[in-house]
Write a protein that holds these residues in place. Structure first.
Motif, PDB file in Angstrom:
ATOM      1  N   ASN A  28       0.840  -1.209   0.000  1.00 12.79           N
ATOM      2  CA  ASN A  28       0.000   0.000   0.000  1.00 12.79           C
ATOM      3  C   ASN A  28       0.871   1.253   0.000  1.00 12.79           C
ATOM      4  O   ASN A  28       0.760   2.100   0.873  1.00 12.79           O
ATOM      5  N   ALA A  29       1.759   1.324  -0.983  1.00 10.55           N
ATOM      6  CA  ALA A  29       2.715   2.439  -1.052  1.00 10.55           C
ATOM      7  C   ALA A  29       1.981   3.771  -1.152  1.00 10.55           C
ATOM      8  O   ALA A  29       1.246   4.021  -2.090  1.00 10.55           O
ATOM      9  N   ASP A  30       2.152   4.590  -0.148  1.00 12.03           N
ATOM     10  CA  ASP A  30       1.640   5.957  -0.193  1.00 12.03           C
ATOM     11  C   ASP A  30       2.472   6.771   0.785  1.00 12.03           C
ATOM     12  O   ASP A  30       2.259   6.720   1.987  1.00 12.03           O
ATOM     13  N   VAL A  31       3.433   7.482   0.254  1.00 11.46           N
ATOM     14  CA  VAL A  31       4.420   8.177   1.100  1.00 11.46           C
ATOM     15  C   VAL A  31       3.812   9.437   1.681  1.00 11.46           C
ATOM     16  O   VAL A  31       3.207  10.240   0.967  1.00 11.46           O
ATOM     17  N   ASP A  32       3.940   9.605   3.011  1.00 14.45           N
ATOM     18  CA  ASP A  32       3.365  10.824   3.579  1.00 14.45           C
ATOM     19  C   ASP A  32       4.350  11.992   3.468  1.00 14.45           C
ATOM     20  O   ASP A  32       5.558  11.823   3.498  1.00 14.45           O
ATOM     21  N   VAL A  33       3.764  13.174   3.310  1.00 15.33           N
ATOM     22  CA  VAL A  33       4.537  14.384   3.019  1.00 15.33           C
ATOM     23  C   VAL A  33       5.479  14.712   4.184  1.00 15.33           C
ATOM     24  O   VAL A  33       6.616  15.124   3.985  1.00 15.33           O
ATOM     25  N   ALA A  34       5.007  14.484   5.412  1.00 17.07           N
ATOM     26  CA  ALA A  34       5.810  14.846   6.585  1.00 17.07           C
ATOM     27  C   ALA A  34       7.111  14.046   6.657  1.00 17.07           C
ATOM     28  O   ALA A  34       8.196  14.617   6.811  1.00 17.07           O
ATOM     29  N   SER A  35       7.021  12.715   6.521  1.00 17.67           N
ATOM     30  CA  SER A  35       8.254  11.925   6.632  1.00 17.67           C
ATOM     31  C   SER A  35       9.158  12.135   5.417  1.00 17.67           C
ATOM     32  O   SER A  35      10.389  12.102   5.534  1.00 17.67           O
ATOM     33  N   PHE A  36       8.560  12.396   4.247  1.00 15.65           N
ATOM     34  CA  PHE A  36       9.362  12.690   3.056  1.00 15.65           C
ATOM     35  C   PHE A  36      10.147  13.987   3.255  1.00 15.65           C
ATOM     36  O   PHE A  36      11.361  14.041   3.038  1.00 15.65           O
ATOM     37  N   SER A  37       9.461  15.046   3.705  1.00 18.60           N
ATOM     38  CA  SER A  37      10.158  16.335   3.860  1.00 18.60           C
ATOM     39  C   SER A  37      11.195  16.269   4.978  1.00 18.60           C
ATOM     40  O   SER A  37      12.259  16.872   4.886  1.00 18.60           O
ATOM     41  N   ARG A  38      10.907  15.471   6.019  1.00 21.32           N
ATOM     42  CA  ARG A  38      11.876  15.323   7.113  1.00 21.32           C
ATOM     43  C   ARG A  38      13.153  14.636   6.613  1.00 21.32           C
ATOM     44  O   ARG A  38      14.263  15.082   6.891  1.00 21.32           O
ATOM     45  N   ALA A  39      12.994  13.559   5.852  1.00 17.38           N
ATOM     46  CA  ALA A  39      14.153  12.844   5.300  1.00 17.38           C
ATOM     47  C   ALA A  39      14.948  13.757   4.363  1.00 17.38           C
ATOM     48  O   ALA A  39      16.188  13.801   4.411  1.00 17.38           O
ATOM     49  N   CYS A  40      14.234  14.497   3.520  1.00 22.98           N
ATOM     50  CA  CYS A  40      14.905  15.385   2.558  1.00 22.98           C
ATOM     51  C   CYS A  40      15.657  16.510   3.264  1.00 22.98           C
ATOM     52  O   CYS A  40      16.717  16.950   2.800  1.00 22.98           O
ATOM     53  N   SER A  41      15.124  16.964   4.404  1.00 22.77           N
ATOM     54  CA  SER A  41      15.805  18.056   5.117  1.00 22.77           C
ATOM     55  C   SER A  41      17.148  17.590   5.677  1.00 22.77           C
ATOM     56  O   SER A  41      18.075  18.385   5.841  1.00 22.77           O
ATOM     57  N   LEU A  42      17.282  16.294   5.944  1.00 21.44           N
ATOM     58  CA  LEU A  42      18.552  15.762   6.448  1.00 21.44           C
ATOM     59  C   LEU A  42      19.649  15.830   5.383  1.00 21.44           C
ATOM     60  O   LEU A  42      20.842  15.845   5.699  1.00 21.44           O
ATOM     61  N   VAL A  43      19.226  15.862   4.107  1.00 26.09           N
ATOM     62  CA  VAL A  43      20.184  15.912   2.988  1.00 26.09           C
ATOM     63  C   VAL A  43      20.728  17.332   2.790  1.00 26.09           C
ATOM     64  O   VAL A  43      21.834  17.512   2.281  1.00 26.09           O
ATOM     65  N   SER A  44      19.971  18.344   3.227  1.00 25.61           N
ATOM     66  CA  SER A  44      20.341  19.745   2.969  1.00 25.61           C
ATOM     67  C   SER A  44      21.797  20.091   3.294  1.00 25.61           C
ATOM     68  O   SER A  44      22.476  20.715   2.474  1.00 25.61           O
ATOM     69  N   PRO A  45      22.316  19.700   4.477  1.00 24.04           N
ATOM     70  CA  PRO A  45      23.691  20.088   4.811  1.00 24.04           C
ATOM     71  C   PRO A  45      24.745  19.552   3.843  1.00 24.04           C
ATOM     72  O   PRO A  45      25.825  20.125   3.721  1.00 24.04           O
ATOM     73  N   LEU A  46      24.428  18.463   3.146  1.00 17.83           N
ATOM     74  CA  LEU A  46      25.403  17.910   2.190  1.00 17.83           C
ATOM     75  C   LEU A  46      25.746  18.919   1.104  1.00 17.83           C
ATOM     76  O   LEU A  46      26.898  19.041   0.701  1.00 17.83           O
ATOM     77  N   PHE A  47      24.717  19.627   0.611  1.00 17.70           N
ATOM     78  CA  PHE A  47      24.973  20.629  -0.432  1.00 17.70           C
ATOM     79  C   PHE A  47      25.905  21.710   0.099  1.00 17.70           C
ATOM     80  O   PHE A  47      26.814  22.161  -0.590  1.00 17.70           O
ATOM     81  N   GLY A  48      25.690  22.100   1.360  1.00 10.42           N
ATOM     82  CA  GLY A  48      26.559  23.105   1.986  1.00 10.42           C
ATOM     83  C   GLY A  48      27.995  22.624   2.087  1.00 10.42           C
ATOM     84  O   GLY A  48      28.938  23.398   1.880  1.00 10.42           O
ATOM     85  N   CYS A  49      28.169  21.335   2.377  1.00  5.95           N
ATOM     86  CA  CYS A  49      29.519  20.764   2.503  1.00  5.95           C
ATOM     87  C   CYS A  49      30.267  20.764   1.167  1.00  5.95           C
ATOM     88  O   CYS A  49      31.488  20.697   1.131  1.00  5.95           O
TER      89      CYS A  49
END
Length: 205
Positions: A28-49
């Motif tokens: 029943n794949a249906d990704v919720d927006v909250a956990s998706f945006s939370r995971a994506c926010s963890l990637v943000s610092p990589l661009f800064g590095c």
């Protein structure tokens, strides 16, 4: 000591995307927006590095992840988020959640290709992996001026050693977490592409 004190950002990223991949791979794949945006926010610092070459990506990505996090307060799933924009005829409008989702997906795809390339590339330079990742994911959508600026910025990239130090990782643990991210982000990216393509929206805009 790295920039993240005692934190292990790569481990956090890998774990968050493993959880999203588990949802995508379930029946029943249906990704919720909250956990998706939370995971994506963890990637943000990589661009800064990665420094100046990816400054445009960092600013753009961070703003769009923030928009999705705000959207998650009133919208449950990525699917319903896109459907709301389809109904309102705002899919391609600048600033729409759906348009922002497409841009964020490119960000996580760029990191996927970057990690893939780092894993298979010998030596200490990130220029090859970063150039390939940029060329494959972002370059087709960028005008000459941005492409030229990114190309110039490639000379200011940190070395692989410097990047790992910033992330508090040694090479073997970093490669393991990068591999986990590559494997778990791939089905998620495909899932998002399907959400767009199944609604006739396409993904090349």
């Amino acid at each position: 000591m790295g920039e993240f004190a005692d934190e292990k950002p790569l481990l956090k990223i890998a774990d968050a995307f493993k959880e999203l991949a588990a949802v995508v791979n379930s029946q029943n794949a249906d990704v919720d927006v909250a956990s998706f945006s939370r995971a994506c926010s963890l990637v943000s610092p990589l661009f800064g590095c990665l420094g100046i070459a990816f400054k445009f990506a960092e600013m753009d990505y961070v703003a769009k992840v923030h928009d999705l996090a705000e959207a998650s307060k009133s919208i449950q799933t990525l699917q319903s988020m896109i459907d709301q924009d389809v109904q309102a005829n705002t899919v391609r409008k600048a600033g729409s959640h759906t348009r922002n989702l497409l841009r964020v997906k490119r960000g996580i795809d760029m990191v996927r290709v970057l990690f893939e390339q780092i894993i298979v590339t010998e030596g200490n330079s990130l220029r090859g992996p970063a150039s390939k990742a940029y060329a494959q994911v972002f370059a087709p959508y960028h005008g000459w001026a941005i492409r030229k600026a990114v190309s110039a910025g490639m000379y200011a990239l940190p070395t692989k050693e410097q990047l790992l130090r910033k992330l508090n990782e040694d090479e073997s643990s970093a490669k393991l977490q990068m591999q986990h991210y590559v494997m778990s982000s791939a089905p998620l990216i495909l899932y998002i592409d399907k959400l767009f393509n199944s609604r006739g929206l396409g993904i090349d805009w």
